[in-house]
Design a protein around this motif. Sequence first.
Motif, PDB file in Angstrom:
ATOM      1  N   THR A  56       0.855  -1.192   0.000  1.00  0.00           N
ATOM      2  CA  THR A  56       0.000   0.000   0.000  1.00  0.00           C
ATOM      3  C   THR A  56       0.890   1.241   0.000  1.00  0.00           C
ATOM      4  O   THR A  56       1.910   1.264   0.697  1.00  0.00           O
ATOM      5  N   ASN A  57       0.544   2.233  -0.801  1.00  0.00           N
ATOM      6  CA  ASN A  57       1.385   3.446  -0.867  1.00  0.00           C
ATOM      7  C   ASN A  57       0.890   4.522   0.105  1.00  0.00           C
ATOM      8  O   ASN A  57      -0.112   4.347   0.787  1.00  0.00           O
ATOM      9  N   ILE A  58       1.576   5.636   0.125  1.00  0.00           N
ATOM     10  CA  ILE A  58       1.263   6.735   1.064  1.00  0.00           C
ATOM     11  C   ILE A  58      -0.162   7.249   0.845  1.00  0.00           C
ATOM     12  O   ILE A  58      -0.778   7.862   1.711  1.00  0.00           O
ATOM     13  N   GLY A  60      -2.618   5.335   0.485  1.00  0.00           N
ATOM     14  CA  GLY A  60      -3.555   4.326   0.977  1.00  0.00           C
ATOM     15  C   GLY A  60      -4.080   3.449  -0.131  1.00  0.00           C
ATOM     16  O   GLY A  60      -5.062   2.729   0.021  1.00  0.00           O
ATOM     17  N   GLU A  61      -3.434   3.505  -1.307  1.00  0.00           N
ATOM     18  CA  GLU A  61      -3.870   2.693  -2.460  1.00  0.00           C
ATOM     19  C   GLU A  61      -3.045   1.410  -2.548  1.00  0.00           C
ATOM     20  O   GLU A  61      -1.866   1.405  -2.183  1.00  0.00           O
ATOM     21  N   GLU A  62      -3.646   0.383  -3.132  1.00  0.00           N
ATOM     22  CA  GLU A  62      -2.903  -0.856  -3.396  1.00  0.00           C
ATOM     23  C   GLU A  62      -2.029  -0.621  -4.624  1.00  0.00           C
ATOM     24  O   GLU A  62      -2.528  -0.334  -5.703  1.00  0.00           O
ATOM     25  N   SER A  89       7.117  12.007  -6.265  1.00  0.00           N
ATOM     26  CA  SER A  89       6.326  11.024  -7.017  1.00  0.00           C
ATOM     27  C   SER A  89       5.116  10.600  -6.197  1.00  0.00           C
ATOM     28  O   SER A  89       5.206  10.524  -4.954  1.00  0.00           O
ATOM     29  N   GLU A  90       4.045  10.288  -6.878  1.00  0.00           N
ATOM     30  CA  GLU A  90       2.866   9.769  -6.168  1.00  0.00           C
ATOM     31  C   GLU A  90       3.249   8.553  -5.341  1.00  0.00           C
ATOM     32  O   GLU A  90       2.690   8.284  -4.297  1.00  0.00           O
ATOM     33  N   GLU A  91       4.252   7.802  -5.853  1.00  0.00           N
ATOM     34  CA  GLU A  91       4.602   6.528  -5.210  1.00  0.00           C
ATOM     35  C   GLU A  91       5.709   6.650  -4.162  1.00  0.00           C
ATOM     36  O   GLU A  91       6.178   5.656  -3.635  1.00  0.00           O
ATOM     37  N   LEU A  92       6.142   7.895  -3.886  1.00  0.00           N
ATOM     38  CA  LEU A  92       7.198   8.079  -2.863  1.00  0.00           C
ATOM     39  C   LEU A  92       6.660   8.950  -1.738  1.00  0.00           C
ATOM     40  O   LEU A  92       6.159  10.052  -1.996  1.00  0.00           O
ATOM     41  N   GLY A 112      -4.129   6.176 -13.574  1.00  0.00           N
ATOM     42  CA  GLY A 112      -5.242   5.342 -14.035  1.00  0.00           C
ATOM     43  C   GLY A 112      -4.997   3.868 -13.739  1.00  0.00           C
ATOM     44  O   GLY A 112      -5.396   2.983 -14.489  1.00  0.00           O
ATOM     45  N   SER A 113      -4.320   3.620 -12.620  1.00  0.00           N
ATOM     46  CA  SER A 113      -3.896   2.233 -12.301  1.00  0.00           C
ATOM     47  C   SER A 113      -5.032   1.218 -12.320  1.00  0.00           C
ATOM     48  O   SER A 113      -4.813   0.061 -12.639  1.00  0.00           O
ATOM     49  N   SER A 114      -6.243   1.703 -12.029  1.00  0.00           N
ATOM     50  CA  SER A 114      -7.369   0.738 -11.999  1.00  0.00           C
ATOM     51  C   SER A 114      -7.656   0.211 -13.401  1.00  0.00           C
ATOM     52  O   SER A 114      -8.385  -0.756 -13.577  1.00  0.00           O
ATOM     53  N   LEU A 252      -7.956  13.810  -6.324  1.00  0.00           N
ATOM     54  CA  LEU A 252      -6.779  14.043  -7.162  1.00  0.00           C
ATOM     55  C   LEU A 252      -5.738  14.906  -6.451  1.00  0.00           C
ATOM     56  O   LEU A 252      -6.075  15.817  -5.686  1.00  0.00           O
ATOM     57  N   ARG A 253      -4.466  14.577  -6.717  1.00  0.00           N
ATOM     58  CA  ARG A 253      -3.366  15.226  -6.004  1.00  0.00           C
ATOM     59  C   ARG A 253      -2.948  16.490  -6.753  1.00  0.00           C
ATOM     60  O   ARG A 253      -2.839  16.523  -7.981  1.00  0.00           O
ATOM     61  N   LEU A 254      -2.644  17.531  -5.995  1.00  0.00           N
ATOM     62  CA  LEU A 254      -2.326  18.842  -6.577  1.00  0.00           C
ATOM     63  C   LEU A 254      -1.037  18.808  -7.397  1.00  0.00           C
ATOM     64  O   LEU A 254      -1.014  19.185  -8.572  1.00  0.00           O
TER      65      LEU A 254
HETATM   66 MN    MN Z   1      -2.366   5.704  -7.482  1.00  0.00          MN
END
Ligand code: MN
Length: 311
Positions: A56-58, A60-62, A89-92, A112-114, A252-254
């Motif tokens: 899970t990332n910061i 809270g997503e898988e 990064s969204e993932e860091l 759009g990971s889903s 959505l992230r700024l």
């Molecule tokens: Mn994501």
Amino acid sequence: MAVPFTTYLFSVKKEIPHLDDDLILLLNEIASATKEISGKVRKAGLLNILGSAGKTNIQGEEVQKLDELANEILLESLKNCGKASQVASEELEECIVFSNSGYAVAFDPLDGSSNIDVNVSIGTIFSIHKDSVKKPGKEQLAAGYVIYGPSTMLVMSLGKGVVGFTLDIESGNFLLSHPEIKLPEKGKIYSINEANKNKWTSKGLKKFTEYLKEEKYTLRYVGSMVADVHRTLFKGGIFIYPADKKNTNGKLRLLYEASPMSFLIEQAGGIGTTGKERILDIVPQSLHQRVPVIIGSKWEVEKCLEFMKEE
Ligand code: MN
Ligand code: AHG
Ligand code: MN
Ligand code: MN
């Protein structure tokens, strides 16, 4: 042959004061990283890179395997090119700081990971500031996205309009295919996840979507911001990810979604607002802060704001 990405950048250098050789090098690195990601995306089913990475990332997503792979490819490129002062990064969870001056890059490595496992368009979004990522979006030096759709396209703005490139598989180059992308003043499509309608905190927004239905608008919602914004750029209309009871600041992230996409939409002649303020005016308080997003053609966004003011 159409103009390759690098040739284009050198050709517009004189019109864009901040476009120096270092920024050209950085943009090239990002472009080549997205070519590598595109290659992986297009044969993901053969590489065992579909599905969840089991963490899970910061946010809270898988995390999906391709989220992680795209993140690693971009990080590697930015580290090697030596022109980035810092990277978010969204993932860091945290920003990686390489130096205290240079180009600060914020990116959503895989948007759009889903949609990854069901082979629907996804993308990469990037935003470049001078020195620090925590500046208002209006100060971006460059912003853009790559959409991995039926064709792989890079859409970007350096602050003087919006330009599009298409990846040519034979040459391996992004070639200039859309020299000037202009948003239609008014569209006939609206894009919002209506499944969340009962959770929207704005009654005016509900009335606005009902009004659009009476005006015979079409609803199109891919669930990848890059795809929904790309269609809005070309066809006009409006894309909305609003605040709701669960996500009081929207989803959505700024830094690496709302701000770069608003930059592109404004550069193409549209409007990007949270419903309360211009997205590009917001001074970021935190790396992963979320904002409501209402972006698109002037006519629809202004009409939406009218409805939201009436509540
Ligand atoms: Mn994501
Ligand atoms: P990401 O895959 O980078 O986490 O972004 C997903 C975002 C964005 O691409 C899209 O507009 C939105 O999530 C869709 O959210 P819903 O599925 O809640 O509608
Ligand atoms: Mn995203
Ligand atoms: Mn993402």
